[in-house]
Design a protein around this motif. Structure first.
Motif, PDB file in Angstrom:
ATOM      1  N   THR A   4       1.162  -1.025  -0.182  1.00 56.66           N
ATOM      2  CA  THR A   4      -0.023   0.039  -0.311  1.00 56.66           C
ATOM      3  C   THR A   4       1.117   1.470   0.434  1.00 56.66           C
ATOM      4  N   LEU A   5       0.906   2.600  -1.038  1.00 58.21           N
ATOM      5  CA  LEU A   5       0.978   3.378  -0.660  1.00 58.21           C
ATOM      6  C   LEU A   5       0.293   4.911  -0.988  1.00 58.21           C
ATOM      7  N   ILE A   6       0.323   5.793  -0.212  1.00 56.25           N
ATOM      8  CA  ILE A   6      -0.636   7.103  -0.292  1.00 56.25           C
ATOM      9  C   ILE A   6       0.515   8.014  -0.280  1.00 56.25           C
ATOM     10  N   THR A   7       0.577   8.809  -1.979  1.00 55.76           N
ATOM     11  CA  THR A   7       1.338   9.704  -1.932  1.00 55.76           C
ATOM     12  C   THR A   7       0.603  10.427  -3.583  1.00 55.76           C
ATOM     13  N   PRO A   8       0.652  11.905  -2.676  1.00 51.25           N
ATOM     14  CA  PRO A   8       0.901  13.345  -3.745  1.00 51.25           C
ATOM     15  C   PRO A   8       1.650  12.738  -5.459  1.00 51.25           C
TER      16      PRO A   8
END
Length: 244
Positions: A3-7
């Motif tokens: 899982t990766l949350i990024t702009p």
């Protein structure tokens, strides 16, 4: 990458299945990442998944080798620019160039910031001259980041840093005005704004696009990647008409 949350910046889209899309996004710390957006062609998602938009992206995958599922939330829309011929051509080209040339998962933080800067310049400038020089510099930076940088620090013939006016197509190095005498037609003009800063006039900007275009075609956009050059040709033709 479970899982990766990024702009991220939206760079390209490809239809997948009946309603979905595969989006390629440029992230600040993880480079280019592709993900599948369920319902990406819906009326709700189309304005979000536009090239040049800034989004908050969440990638989810069971393994590193699996195409990630992707959900996005709009952070900043550049949708109005897509209705204007010159800005839309600049966004289409800069994002397409980035999407096809950067390998997936390799961090390019400098390019991310530079692309965001170009897009912001296109958005902010009332006329194309306000962002065209930034686009030339972005193409130069991309060449350098991919290992095909031009040496504009000193003359390839005499070794001095003074009066640089051309670039050798063979060596990708600068050539001084004195060293170029008699060979000018074989060399590419080096616009002063690339050495001195500033925006440059239209003649310099078109020379800059010719310069970067030569090395992009020779070193980067070869074989199947050459297909996207049509987007660049549309942009250059529109710029020429704008200043005619």
């Amino acid at each position: 990458m479970p899982t990766l949350i990024t702009p991220a910046l939206v760079c390209s889209l490809r239809a997948h299945g009946e309603h979905g899309v595969i989006a390629r996004l440029l992230t600040p710390a993880h480079g280019m990442i592709a993900g599948y957006v369920r319902g990406g062609r819906s009326r709700t998602m189309r304005p979000v998944l536009l090239a040049g938009n800034s989004v908050m992206a969440e990638f989810r995958a069971r393994t590193d080798d699996q195409l990630a599922g992707l959900t996005v939330e709009l952070a900043h829309s550049r949708a109005p620019l897509h209705a204007e011929p010159l800005p839309s051509a600049a966004i289409e080209w800069s994002c397409a160039l980035t999407a096809v040339t950067l390998s997936e998962g390799t961090p390019f933080p400098t390019l991310h910031d530079a692309l965001d800067g170009v897009l912001s310049a296109v958005e902010a400038a009332p006329a194309a001259r306000g962002w065209a020089a930034a686009l030339v510099r972005y193409e130069l930076l991309l060449l350098a980041e991919l290992g095909f940088g031009l040496d504009l620090t000193r003359c390839a013939v005499m070794g001095a840093p003074d009066d640089l006016a051309f670039v050798s197509p063979r060596s990708a190095a600068a050539v001084s005005r004195a060293a170029a005498i008699g060979y000018e037609s074989r060399l590419l003009p080096l616009p002063p704004f690339l050495l001195e800063g500033g925006m440059g006039d239209w003649g310099q900007i078109l020379d800059g696009l010719r310069l970067t275009g030569f090395f992009l075609k020779r070193s980067v956009l070869t074989d199947r990647l050459a297909d996207i050059l049509a987007a660049r040709e549309r942009l250059v033709e529109r710029l020429k008409r704008a200043v005619a």
